[in-house]
Design an enzyme around this catalytic site. Structure first.
Site, PDB file in Angstrom:
ATOM      1  N   SER A   1       0.843  -1.213  -0.063  1.00 47.43           N
ATOM      2  CA  SER A   1      -0.060   0.260  -0.069  1.00 47.43           C
ATOM      3  C   SER A   1       1.132   1.415  -0.253  1.00 47.43           C
ATOM      4  O   SER A   1       1.966   1.167   0.531  1.00 47.43           O
ATOM      5  CB  SER A   1      -0.733   0.185   1.296  1.00 47.43           C
ATOM      6  OG  SER A   1      -1.643  -1.069   1.411  1.00 47.43           O
TER       7      SER A   1
ATOM      8  N   GLU B   1      -8.434  -4.186   3.159  1.00 46.87           N
ATOM      9  CA  GLU B   1      -7.362  -4.567   2.516  1.00 46.87           C
ATOM     10  C   GLU B   1      -6.364  -5.105   3.560  1.00 46.87           C
ATOM     11  O   GLU B   1      -5.797  -4.491   4.189  1.00 46.87           O
ATOM     12  CB  GLU B   1      -6.661  -3.556   1.791  1.00 46.87           C
ATOM     13  CG  GLU B   1      -5.489  -3.562   1.021  1.00 46.87           C
ATOM     14  CD  GLU B   1      -5.860  -4.257  -0.094  1.00 46.87           C
ATOM     15  OE1 GLU B   1      -6.468  -3.941  -0.996  1.00 46.87           O
ATOM     16  OE2 GLU B   1      -5.449  -5.585  -0.196  1.00 46.87           O
TER      17      GLU B   1
ATOM     18  N   TYR C   1      -3.669  -8.725   4.680  1.00 46.24           N
ATOM     19  CA  TYR C   1      -2.786  -9.560   3.775  1.00 46.24           C
ATOM     20  C   TYR C   1      -2.148 -10.543   5.082  1.00 46.24           C
ATOM     21  O   TYR C   1      -2.320 -10.203   6.415  1.00 46.24           O
ATOM     22  CB  TYR C   1      -1.503  -8.768   3.441  1.00 46.24           C
ATOM     23  CG  TYR C   1      -1.158  -7.456   4.286  1.00 46.24           C
ATOM     24  CD1 TYR C   1      -0.255  -7.534   5.065  1.00 46.24           C
ATOM     25  CD2 TYR C   1      -1.748  -6.260   3.811  1.00 46.24           C
ATOM     26  CE1 TYR C   1      -0.162  -6.432   6.083  1.00 46.24           C
ATOM     27  CE2 TYR C   1      -1.220  -4.994   4.590  1.00 46.24           C
ATOM     28  CZ  TYR C   1      -0.307  -5.399   5.816  1.00 46.24           C
ATOM     29  OH  TYR C   1      -0.144  -4.160   6.290  1.00 46.24           O
TER      30      TYR C   1
END
Ligand code: A2P
Length: 259
Positions: free
Chosen positions: A37, A257, A259
């Site tokens: 990001s 978002e 991960y």
């Protein structure tokens, strides 16, 4: 296990980058792409539109049995980036993905941001946009509320920047930290972002009902705990979390978002 953060400025902007470098395990071959990001806006930290900032954590592996560092298992891309020197050429492509783009249609909207560790990256960009940049098309007059989860005070990221916003824009910015290894939650366990969410759940639910955007960025593992917390809170309020969630998604208020 990981250590050491390093802010890196690169040419290019936008929220997501595909990364490439030389694969140390296969000399001559490129690394597989990595996604990071971006922690700046399209203008970059120097406001000339020629740089983008990333918040990279060097991934180091310690053998759980011996406690010794095992360099063969260290993170390839994070070490490659953290070891790069000013002037080194790094190939990047992208951006990809739109879910974390800051909606700018309503400058008076509420944005609730929940991040763990380097997951703070996109929010750092949003907050610069809202409070630091002078953009005629976007004069922020809404509310930005950041929940940031890190291990301890030393691992806080961009804390000075955020504290400044708090002093300058007390009506428009809220900043709550969850320091997992320094603070305890009400059951005596680690203080995680979901515990902070629970603490402020009435306000958060009210803001969501009024159309607030909510964003999550960071460890995948946090989503489970967060969803459990939100579900429990919804039930206590006599609401169905499943229905609420699908409404939030339908209204494009829900941005994830991890991960
Ligand atoms: P901890 O590592 O003390 O359990 P990281 O630095 O690894 O990116 O993590 C950022 C923060 O997120 C740390 O405070 C970490 O706590 C916390 N964390 C780890 N697992 C979870 C989880 N499942 N939910 C919420 N926060 C988490």
């Amino acid at each position: 296990m990981f250590n050491s953060f390093r802010p890196i400025s690169l040419l290019l902007s936008q929220p997501f980058v595909h990364f490439q470098g030389e694969n140390p395990k296969k000399p001559g071959a490129p690394n597989t792409v990595r996604l990071y990001s971006i922690a700046s806006t399209r203008y970059g930290d120097s406001f000339d539109g020629r740089t983008a900032s990333l918040c990279v954590r060097r991934a180091v592996y310690y053998d759980p049995e011996t406690g010794k560092e095992d360099p063969s298992k260290k993170g390839i891309c994070s070490n490659f980036l953290c070891d790069s020197k000013p002037g080194d050429k790094i190939q990047i492509t992208g951006p990809s993905g739109k879910i974390m783009l800051l909606p700018e249609d309503d400058p008076n909207a509420t944005h609730i941001m929940i991040g763990t560790g380097t997951g703070v990256a996109p929010f750092r960009g949003y907050l610069r946009r809202m409070f630091m940049e002078d953009v005629p098309s976007f004069k922020f007059g809404g509310l930005a509320w950041l929940f940031l989860g890190v291990a301890n005070t030393d691992s806080l990221l961009y804390d000075e920047e955020f504290t400044n916003y708090l002093q300058q824009y007390p009506e428009n910015f809220r900043y709550d930290k969850a320091l997992s290894r320094e603070q305890k939650n009400k059951s005596g366990g680690k203080m995680y972002v979901q515990d902070r969410i629970e603490e402020y759940s009435d306000e958060i639910f009210k803001l969501l009902d009024d159309g607030a955007h909510i964003y999550f960025c960071g460890l995948k593992g946090m989503m489970l705990g967060i969803q459990d917390t939100l579900k429990r809170v919804a039930e206590q309020r006599g609401e169905s979390w499943d229905q609420k969630l699908s409404q939030l998604k339908k209204n494009k208020q829900w941005h994830v978002e991890v991960y």
